[in-house]
Design an enzyme around this catalytic site. Structure first.
Site, short mmCIF file in Angstrom:
data_model
loop_
_atom_site.label_atom_id
_atom_site.label_comp_id
_atom_site.label_asym_id
_atom_site.label_seq_id
_atom_site.Cartn_x
_atom_site.Cartn_y
_atom_site.Cartn_z
N ALA A 21 0.80 -1.23 0.00
CA ALA A 21 0.00 0.00 0.00
C ALA A 21 0.84 1.28 0.00
O ALA A 21 0.45 2.28 -0.59
CB ALA A 21 -0.93 0.00 1.21
N HIS A 119 -3.06 -9.90 -5.20
CA HIS A 119 -4.41 -9.85 -4.63
C HIS A 119 -5.45 -9.46 -5.67
O HIS A 119 -6.53 -8.99 -5.33
CB HIS A 119 -4.46 -8.88 -3.44
CG HIS A 119 -3.73 -9.39 -2.23
ND1 HIS A 119 -3.01 -8.58 -1.39
CD2 HIS A 119 -3.63 -10.65 -1.72
CE1 HIS A 119 -2.48 -9.32 -0.42
NE2 HIS A 119 -2.84 -10.57 -0.60
N CYS A 127 -16.98 -13.07 -15.47
CA CYS A 127 -18.14 -13.94 -15.28
C CYS A 127 -17.68 -15.26 -14.68
O CYS A 127 -16.81 -15.93 -15.23
CB CYS A 127 -18.81 -14.18 -16.63
SG CYS A 127 -20.16 -15.36 -16.51
N CYS A 147 -23.05 -10.35 -16.94
CA CYS A 147 -22.44 -10.87 -18.17
C CYS A 147 -23.52 -10.99 -19.24
O CYS A 147 -24.71 -11.12 -18.91
CB CYS A 147 -21.83 -12.22 -17.89
SG CYS A 147 -21.02 -12.96 -19.32
N ASN A 207 10.41 0.92 3.96
CA ASN A 207 9.05 1.10 4.45
C ASN A 207 9.04 2.24 5.46
O ASN A 207 10.06 2.53 6.08
CB ASN A 207 8.56 -0.21 5.11
CG ASN A 207 7.07 -0.19 5.39
OD1 ASN A 207 6.27 0.20 4.54
ND2 ASN A 207 6.69 -0.58 6.59
ZN LIG Z 1 -20.86 -15.19 -18.71
#
Ligand SMILES: [Zn+2]
Length: 234
Positions: A21, A119, A127, A147, A207
């Protein structure tokens, strides 16, 4: 220490960069995982952003997802000097691999070619049935994005309870790199924080504040990341 680190970077041909982050905060993006952040704030949020909740109640899930991640604002953010520095590392080098915990797509926007979004990403949704992927524009436009096959899309960000798909690939990259550079992360999220352990080259952490994993590194700098990067570029 800056001079020593500059030399190490200069002489490294394959660099693996692990980012968190702290790399995105200079772009104005809130630190979703900090103490005030998304992932530790309250248990109910962890439940709401879980794959189980998505499957139980996808309509309600999308409502919370959009508000928690402030999706509409995402289009306003752009790469900052840290992203640009990492893009410039690619010039004249065999390989630079980025493994990021960030879900904002800014390493790719900065031009880096080898980016693992550990992540996932907020930038797309897919979909779960036919696998078609859709853009952020569509996701923002529709209250609940569907979708063309009729199913509700699932965000491509890794939800709680989802598998981390790229851990092994990321491990292989840090094993091969002659330098592993860890930037802007407190290394508190599993299993991402295991990656520096398997790195075999020189290990450097930059950091804002100390982490529990500092002992793993050859060099640690605890200072403002953007300022350190400015010094490394000078
Ligand atoms: Zn689909």
């Amino acid at each position: 220490m800056i001079a020593a680190i500059k030399d190490i970077i200069k002489n490294s041909n394959h660099i693996a960069v692990l980012t968190g982050a702290g790399v995105s905060t200079a772009s104005g993006i809130p630190d979703f995982r900090s103490s005030e952040g998304l992932w530790t704030a309250e248990r109910s949020r962890e439940e709401l952003m879980s794959s189980a909740f998505f499957h139980e109640n996808p309509e309600e899930f999308w409502h919370y997802y959009k508000s928690i991640f402030k999706l509409k604002l995402l289009q306003n953010y752009g790469p900052n000097q840290v992203h640009r520095f990492l893009n410039e590392l690619e010039y004249g080098r065999e390989r630079v691999d980025i493994v990021t915990q960030n879900v904002d797509g800014l390493h790719t926007a900065a031009g880096n070619g080898n980016v693992i979004e550990y992540h996932g990403t907020l930038k797309t949704a897919s979909c779960p049935v036919c696998g078609t992927t859709f853009s952020l524009e569509k996701v923002i436009e529709e209250t609940i994005p569907y979708c063309s096959c009729g199913n509700i899309l699932k965000p491509d960000v890794v939800l709680f309870g989802d598998m981390i798909r790229f851990h092994e690939e990321a491990e292989n990259l840090v094993k091969k790199a002659d330098l592993t550079l860890v930037l802007g992360t407190s290394l508190s999220v599993m299993p991402f924080n295991m990656l520096p352990m398997v790195a075999t080259g020189t290990k450097i952490l930059i950091n804002n504040y100390p982490t529990d994993k500092d002992y793993m590194f050859d060099y640690c700098i605890h200072d403002d990341l953007s300022e350190v990067i400015e010094k490394l570029k000078a």
